[in-house]
Design an enzyme around this catalytic site. Structure first.
Site, PDB file in Angstrom:
ATOM      1  N   GLY A 135       0.775  -0.043   3.818  1.00 31.57           N
ATOM      2  CA  GLY A 135       0.951   0.139   5.256  1.00 31.57           C
ATOM      3  C   GLY A 135      -0.210  -0.363   6.090  1.00 31.57           C
ATOM      4  O   GLY A 135      -0.191  -0.263   7.308  1.00 31.57           O
ATOM      5  N   HIS A 136      -1.245  -0.909   5.465  1.00 31.85           N
ATOM      6  CA  HIS A 136      -2.459  -1.328   6.199  1.00 31.85           C
ATOM      7  C   HIS A 136      -2.882  -2.720   5.767  1.00 31.85           C
ATOM      8  O   HIS A 136      -3.825  -2.850   4.990  1.00 31.85           O
ATOM      9  CB  HIS A 136      -3.583  -0.337   5.934  1.00 31.85           C
ATOM     10  CG  HIS A 136      -4.719  -0.447   6.899  1.00 31.85           C
ATOM     11  ND1 HIS A 136      -5.783  -1.293   6.713  1.00 31.85           N
ATOM     12  CD2 HIS A 136      -4.963   0.186   8.073  1.00 31.85           C
ATOM     13  CE1 HIS A 136      -6.645  -1.160   7.709  1.00 31.85           C
ATOM     14  NE2 HIS A 136      -6.161  -0.261   8.543  1.00 31.85           N
ATOM     15  N   PHE A 137      -2.357  -3.699   6.142  1.00 32.01           N
ATOM     16  CA  PHE A 137      -1.179  -3.943   6.963  1.00 32.01           C
ATOM     17  C   PHE A 137      -0.197  -4.731   6.099  1.00 32.01           C
ATOM     18  O   PHE A 137      -0.640  -5.581   5.323  1.00 32.01           O
ATOM     19  CB  PHE A 137      -1.556  -4.740   8.203  1.00 32.01           C
ATOM     20  CG  PHE A 137      -2.565  -4.020   9.077  1.00 32.01           C
ATOM     21  CD1 PHE A 137      -2.149  -3.032   9.957  1.00 32.01           C
ATOM     22  CD2 PHE A 137      -3.913  -4.320   8.993  1.00 32.01           C
ATOM     23  CE1 PHE A 137      -3.072  -2.377  10.768  1.00 32.01           C
ATOM     24  CE2 PHE A 137      -4.836  -3.662   9.791  1.00 32.01           C
ATOM     25  CZ  PHE A 137      -4.429  -2.689  10.677  1.00 32.01           C
ATOM     26  N   LEU A 158      -5.480  -5.080   4.349  1.00 31.82           N
ATOM     27  CA  LEU A 158      -6.920  -4.863   4.484  1.00 31.82           C
ATOM     28  C   LEU A 158      -7.244  -3.436   4.067  1.00 31.82           C
ATOM     29  O   LEU A 158      -6.507  -2.508   4.387  1.00 31.82           O
ATOM     30  CB  LEU A 158      -7.362  -5.064   5.937  1.00 31.82           C
ATOM     31  CG  LEU A 158      -7.180  -6.455   6.535  1.00 31.82           C
ATOM     32  CD1 LEU A 158      -7.500  -6.425   8.028  1.00 31.82           C
ATOM     33  CD2 LEU A 158      -8.056  -7.471   5.819  1.00 31.82           C
TER      34      LEU A 158
END
Length: 142
Positions: free
Chosen positions: A47-49, A54
């Site tokens: 989810g990041h990203f 990252l």
């Protein structure tokens, strides 16, 4: 050098929040240098990203805290205690961390008095500084 099993004897963190794969250097009560291999399979990267994965800066701080806790918990007098994260100051992020990066995490304990410890942490990717900050630890009973 300490492997993952020896690290687990020092700190209670486990997958998916354990942010240290091995310790390359350890001076009990003074300093430690750890390594984290950032894999494309890290849960936080989902989810990041999604389109540009990252490592979150907060997890780089957590990696510094865990390496610092290893230095603190390697003292015999701290057996049976737990090093908890008390705070962070003057954090700077200098470089993005992405899958495939190998983090070198260095923490020097600058002051340990009673149940409180302070330290300076740095995260490198190769020779490049990725993050740095001042850390505060507290020792509590398990």
């Amino acid at each position: 050098m300490k492997d993952i099993n020896e690290i687990k004897e020092l700190i209670p963190h486990r997958y998916p929040i354990l942010m240290v794969d091995r310790l390359e250097e350890l001076e009990p009560g003074h300093r430690a240098k750890g390594v984290k291999n950032v894999s494309a399979n890290e849960p936080f990267l989902q989810g990041h990203f999604p389109d540009r994965p990252l490592m979150p800066g907060v997890l780089q701080i957590e990696a510094m805290a865990q390496v610092g806790a290893c230095a603190l918990m390697s003292l015999p007098e701290n057996e049976g205690k737990l090093a908890v994260f008390g705070g962070v100051d003057k954090v700077k992020f200098k470089r993005q961390v992405q899958p495939g990066d190998v983090l070198s995490i260095e923490v020097e304990l600058t002051r340990v008095k009673g149940s409180i410890g302070k330290g300076e942490g740095k995260v490198y990717v190769g020779d490049e500084l990725a993050a740095q900050g001042q850390l505060t630890f507290a020792l509590v009973e398990k």
